[in-house]
Design a protein around this motif. Sequence first.
Motif, PDB file in Angstrom:
ATOM      1  N   ARG A 134       0.840  -1.210   0.000  1.00 58.15           N
ATOM      2  CA  ARG A 134       0.000   0.000   0.000  1.00 58.15           C
ATOM      3  C   ARG A 134       0.869   1.252   0.000  1.00 58.15           C
ATOM      4  O   ARG A 134       0.656   2.165  -0.775  1.00 58.15           O
ATOM      5  N   ASP A 135       1.865   1.273   0.889  1.00 61.69           N
ATOM      6  CA  ASP A 135       2.735   2.447   0.974  1.00 61.69           C
ATOM      7  C   ASP A 135       3.508   2.655  -0.331  1.00 61.69           C
ATOM      8  O   ASP A 135       3.704   3.787  -0.765  1.00 61.69           O
ATOM      9  N   GLY A 136       3.926   1.566  -0.974  1.00 64.78           N
ATOM     10  CA  GLY A 136       4.667   1.661  -2.226  1.00 64.78           C
ATOM     11  C   GLY A 136       3.846   2.238  -3.363  1.00 64.78           C
ATOM     12  O   GLY A 136       4.316   3.099  -4.111  1.00 64.78           O
ATOM     13  N   VAL A 137       2.587   1.801  -3.500  1.00 63.15           N
ATOM     14  CA  VAL A 137       1.760   2.321  -4.595  1.00 63.15           C
ATOM     15  C   VAL A 137       1.270   3.737  -4.301  1.00 63.15           C
ATOM     16  O   VAL A 137       0.959   4.484  -5.220  1.00 63.15           O
ATOM     17  N   ALA A 138       1.249   4.118  -3.019  1.00 59.67           N
ATOM     18  CA  ALA A 138       0.800   5.459  -2.637  1.00 59.67           C
ATOM     19  C   ALA A 138       1.900   6.508  -2.787  1.00 59.67           C
ATOM     20  O   ALA A 138       1.603   7.681  -3.011  1.00 59.67           O
ATOM     21  N   GLU A 139       3.156   6.088  -2.681  1.00 61.62           N
ATOM     22  CA  GLU A 139       4.255   7.057  -2.732  1.00 61.62           C
ATOM     23  C   GLU A 139       4.404   7.639  -4.138  1.00 61.62           C
ATOM     24  O   GLU A 139       3.796   7.164  -5.097  1.00 61.62           O
ATOM     25  N   GLU A 140       5.250   8.645  -4.272  1.00 66.36           N
ATOM     26  CA  GLU A 140       5.395   9.390  -5.527  1.00 66.36           C
ATOM     27  C   GLU A 140       5.787   8.519  -6.720  1.00 66.36           C
ATOM     28  O   GLU A 140       5.438   8.840  -7.856  1.00 66.36           O
ATOM     29  N   GLN A 141       6.508   7.430  -6.511  1.00 67.26           N
ATOM     30  CA  GLN A 141       6.900   6.550  -7.618  1.00 67.26           C
ATOM     31  C   GLN A 141       5.836   5.500  -7.922  1.00 67.26           C
ATOM     32  O   GLN A 141       6.035   4.637  -8.787  1.00 67.26           O
ATOM     33  N   GLY A 142       4.690   5.557  -7.223  1.00 64.01           N
ATOM     34  CA  GLY A 142       3.573   4.650  -7.461  1.00 64.01           C
ATOM     35  C   GLY A 142       2.516   5.310  -8.332  1.00 64.01           C
ATOM     36  O   GLY A 142       2.816   5.879  -9.393  1.00 64.01           O
ATOM     37  N   TRP A 143       1.253   5.286  -7.861  1.00 66.02           N
ATOM     38  CA  TRP A 143       0.156   5.828  -8.666  1.00 66.02           C
ATOM     39  C   TRP A 143       0.335   7.301  -9.023  1.00 66.02           C
ATOM     40  O   TRP A 143      -0.044   7.710 -10.132  1.00 66.02           O
ATOM     41  N   PRO A 144       0.914   8.149  -8.148  1.00 66.64           N
ATOM     42  CA  PRO A 144       1.134   9.538  -8.584  1.00 66.64           C
ATOM     43  C   PRO A 144       1.994   9.637  -9.850  1.00 66.64           C
ATOM     44  O   PRO A 144       1.735  10.481 -10.708  1.00 66.64           O
ATOM     45  N   LEU A 145       2.997   8.763  -9.989  1.00 62.45           N
ATOM     46  CA  LEU A 145       3.827   8.776 -11.195  1.00 62.45           C
ATOM     47  C   LEU A 145       3.011   8.357 -12.420  1.00 62.45           C
ATOM     48  O   LEU A 145       3.120   8.963 -13.490  1.00 62.45           O
ATOM     49  N   TYR A 146       2.181   7.326 -12.283  1.00 56.98           N
ATOM     50  CA  TYR A 146       1.331   6.901 -13.393  1.00 56.98           C
ATOM     51  C   TYR A 146       0.428   8.060 -13.832  1.00 56.98           C
ATOM     52  O   TYR A 146       0.305   8.337 -15.032  1.00 56.98           O
ATOM     53  N   LEU A 147      -0.205   8.724 -12.870  1.00 58.88           N
ATOM     54  CA  LEU A 147      -1.108   9.824 -13.220  1.00 58.88           C
ATOM     55  C   LEU A 147      -0.362  11.015 -13.804  1.00 58.88           C
ATOM     56  O   LEU A 147      -0.884  11.695 -14.692  1.00 58.88           O
ATOM     57  N   GLU A 148       0.848  11.249 -13.347  1.00 58.42           N
ATOM     58  CA  GLU A 148       1.672  12.318 -13.921  1.00 58.42           C
ATOM     59  C   GLU A 148       1.989  12.020 -15.385  1.00 58.42           C
ATOM     60  O   GLU A 148       1.878  12.897 -16.256  1.00 58.42           O
TER      61      GLU A 148
END
Length: 157
Positions: A134-148
Amino acid sequence: MTQEAVVQRSIVVNGTPEQAFEVFTRRFDAIKPREHNMLGCPIVETVLETHVGGRIVDRGEDGSECAWARILAYDPPSRLVFSWDIGPTWQLEEDNDNSSEVEVRFVPDGPDRTRVELEHRHLDRHGAGWESLRDGVAEEQGWPLYLERYAALVPAA
């Protein structure tokens, strides 16, 4: 961090839900980071198969494949749901019952804008260590990177 077994992120982009959905599903290869790789060689493409029962597959330069998700719902232009078949050790889950789910919704936000809502849920299904996933997908290199990366394809509103 919270103990909730869900991660939620969203972004507003220009364009209709139809356009936003099309870019997300047809250009997923440009969204998924190449460095997120479970193959033994570099990824040459990531394919999101656009039908229920399809997969999300990384293909390596040596021809190998890693299918790391299954398409559970494909409802253009409003939503896409896929399994997350990657466990807390960042290896493929052997048992589908231990997989979490990612739902991406495309919601109209005015005449020519779309709110893209991503929810990664049931993370606790992964068992021991799910919190680190959970913490991994929530951090900046997780879903935020995909959305960016997605926003770079569909200009943010």
